[in-house]
Design a protein around this motif. Structure first.
Motif, PDB file in Angstrom:
ATOM      1  N   SER A  86      -7.155   2.879  -3.002  1.00 25.44           N
ATOM      2  CA  SER A  86      -7.693   3.831  -2.037  1.00 25.44           C
ATOM      3  C   SER A  86      -8.354   4.976  -2.793  1.00 25.44           C
ATOM      4  CB  SER A  86      -6.571   4.387  -1.146  1.00 25.44           C
ATOM      5  OG  SER A  86      -5.703   5.223  -1.906  1.00 25.44           O
ATOM      6  N   LEU A  87      -8.924   5.893  -2.054  1.00 18.27           N
ATOM      7  CA  LEU A  87      -9.468   7.094  -2.681  1.00 18.27           C
ATOM      8  C   LEU A  87      -8.387   7.848  -3.443  1.00 18.27           C
ATOM      9  CD1 LEU A  87     -11.712   8.466   0.238  1.00 18.27           C
ATOM     10  CD2 LEU A  87     -12.456   7.197  -1.785  1.00 18.27           C
ATOM     11  N   ASP A  88      -7.156   7.825  -2.945  1.00 19.28           N
ATOM     12  CA  ASP A  88      -6.072   8.561  -3.601  1.00 19.28           C
ATOM     13  C   ASP A  88      -5.521   7.840  -4.823  1.00 19.28           C
ATOM     14  OD1 ASP A  88      -6.047  10.821  -1.954  1.00 19.28           O
ATOM     15  OD2 ASP A  88      -4.801   9.820  -0.453  1.00 19.28           O
ATOM     16  N   THR A  89      -5.308   6.524  -4.730  1.00 15.53           N
ATOM     17  CA  THR A  89      -4.697   5.822  -5.868  1.00 15.53           C
ATOM     18  C   THR A  89      -5.600   5.819  -7.093  1.00 15.53           C
ATOM     19  OG1 THR A  89      -5.564   3.651  -5.197  1.00 15.53           O
ATOM     20  CG2 THR A  89      -3.401   4.298  -4.318  1.00 15.53           C
ATOM     21  N   GLU A 117       0.755   4.206  -2.756  1.00 16.68           N
ATOM     22  CA  GLU A 117       0.438   5.590  -2.414  1.00 16.68           C
ATOM     23  C   GLU A 117       1.567   6.541  -2.810  1.00 16.68           C
ATOM     24  OE1 GLU A 117      -2.414   6.694  -1.199  1.00 16.68           O
ATOM     25  OE2 GLU A 117      -3.383   4.772  -0.791  1.00 16.68           O
ATOM     26  N   GLY A 143     -14.353   4.816  -0.019  1.00 17.33           N
ATOM     27  CA  GLY A 143     -13.186   4.310   0.710  1.00 17.33           C
ATOM     28  C   GLY A 143     -13.585   3.161   1.616  1.00 17.33           C
ATOM     29  N   HIS A 183     -13.132   1.471  -6.133  1.00 19.67           N
ATOM     30  CA  HIS A 183     -11.789   1.260  -6.677  1.00 19.67           C
ATOM     31  C   HIS A 183     -11.391  -0.213  -6.613  1.00 19.67           C
ATOM     32  CE1 HIS A 183      -9.804   0.496  -2.807  1.00 19.67           C
ATOM     33  NE2 HIS A 183     -10.527   1.487  -2.291  1.00 19.67           N
ATOM     34  N   ARG A 229     -13.815  -0.540   3.569  1.00 19.98           N
ATOM     35  CA  ARG A 229     -12.873  -1.289   4.400  1.00 19.98           C
ATOM     36  C   ARG A 229     -12.253  -2.428   3.594  1.00 19.98           C
ATOM     37  NH1 ARG A 229     -16.934  -2.652   9.181  1.00 19.98           N
ATOM     38  NH2 ARG A 229     -18.360  -2.508   7.380  1.00 19.98           N
ATOM     39  N   ARG A 230     -10.957  -2.652   3.817  1.00 22.17           N
ATOM     40  CA  ARG A 230     -10.210  -3.625   3.028  1.00 22.17           C
ATOM     41  C   ARG A 230      -9.756  -4.811   3.872  1.00 22.17           C
ATOM     42  NH1 ARG A 230      -5.827   0.660   0.850  1.00 22.17           N
ATOM     43  NH2 ARG A 230      -5.764   0.935   3.104  1.00 22.17           N
ATOM     44  N   ARG A 259       0.834  -1.206   0.000  1.00 19.93           N
ATOM     45  CA  ARG A 259       0.000   0.000   0.000  1.00 19.93           C
ATOM     46  C   ARG A 259       0.869   1.257   0.000  1.00 19.93           C
ATOM     47  NH1 ARG A 259      -3.822  -2.230   4.836  1.00 19.93           N
ATOM     48  NH2 ARG A 259      -5.125  -3.667   3.608  1.00 19.93           N
TER      49      ARG A 259
END
Length: 304
Positions: A83-86, A32, A106, A75, A108-109, A28
């Protein structure tokens, strides 16, 4: 056609995977670290972080219009990455091309959160969006779900769950190279053998990459985990299924499209030649592949 030369060039620069078991935290962090700064991203009218109940979301408003249709986006990342960013750039491109307000989830993973936590989050955000349409500026028309790879799994499962619950507000489902059959026996589909090695995602990596999810209680025989296992696909929303020529999971997506059509569901299946798994996330800067967003917009306009 052969693998796109720009994709082939990028794959040639990838280092071999490190030995030993997969490390979610390190993977991760590496992902990121590749996210570009906000200043370098596609500008939109507004981008804001919020919560849908307890689920983090990022809301993308494409323009100044007072109301919009909604697209809820999940995603990818084999249920433990992403994630929300990737995937921020994917959500931005979807908002820009479709003119819809995009709500990126976003969820839960795995492995920290057991099945069905992530799926529950995705479905909860869809219900939240419908219930809070006025505050979101929803125009009451389009309410689409979309996802790439494992996010496509969630999109298909959410559409089916909503149908079973009698929640009929979802108007479309958009599945980019979806993972629809988590039984990874390589004999099940020709693409698992034809595209087994050399195209980024490899067939031998499917089990270890999805192990965090499966080990958390996700049963591959459960249609919520493997949507292609659902016996009756009738009554589901119109679907756009995008596959990649050099993807081990190509054939399960295309089979799902055929099964939807057989069940009377409007389904459009588009195979992108020369592309590999993940091209929407990693290679949509290539003009041949960036058109996936325009084709998504055309589908959302035409199947409403």
């Amino acid at each position: 056609m052969p693998l796109h030369p720009d994709i082939a060039k990028a794959l040639a620069t990838l280092p071999p995977p490190p030995p030993g078991p997969l490390d979610p935290v390190a993977m991760r962090a590496a992902e990121e670290a590749q996210v570009p700064p906000v200043a370098g991203r596609l500008p939109l009218h507004a981008v804001e972080d919020a919560t849908a109940g307890e689920v983090p979301v990022r809301i993308y408003t494409p323009d100044e219009a007072g109301t919009h249709g909604l697209l809820i986006y999940f995603h990818g990342g084999a249920f433990f990455l992403g994630s929300l960013d990737t995937h921020d750039h994917v959500a931005r491109s979807l908002a820009k091309a479709t003119g819809l307000k995009v709500v990126s989830v976003g969820y839960r993973r795995a492995p920290e959160h057991a099945f069905p936590a992530g799926l529950d989050d995705c479905y909860a955000v869809v219900r939240w969006a419908a219930a809070n349409g006025e505050s979101l500026g929803w125009d009451g028309t389009t309410l689409a779900v979309a996802g790439d790879s494992s996010g496509g799994t969630f999109a298909a499962a959410v559409a089916a769950t909503a149908h079973d619950d009698g929640f009929d507000r979802i108007t479309h489902q958009v599945l980019y190279y979806p993972s629809l059959d988590l039984d990874f026996d390589p004999g099940r589909y020709p693409s698992l053998r034809e595209n087994a090695v050399g195209y980024g995602l490899e067939t031998a990596g499917l089990k270890p990459f999805n192990a965090f999810y499966l080990d958390s209680g996700a049963d591959p025989a459960d249609p919520r985990v493997s949507p292609i296992k659902r016996a009756d696909l009738g009554g589901l929303p119109p679907a756009l299924i995008v596959t990649a020529e050099y993807d081990p999971m190509r054939d399960e997506g295309e089979l799902y499209g055929r099964r939807l059509k057989d069940a009377g569901v409007e389904a459009t299946v588009i195979r992108y030649p020369g592309a590999n798994h993940g091209f929407v996330q990693h290679f949509s800067w290539i003009p041949d592949y960036h058109r996936v967003f325009e084709e998504t917009a055309a589908f959302l306009r035409g199947a409403s």
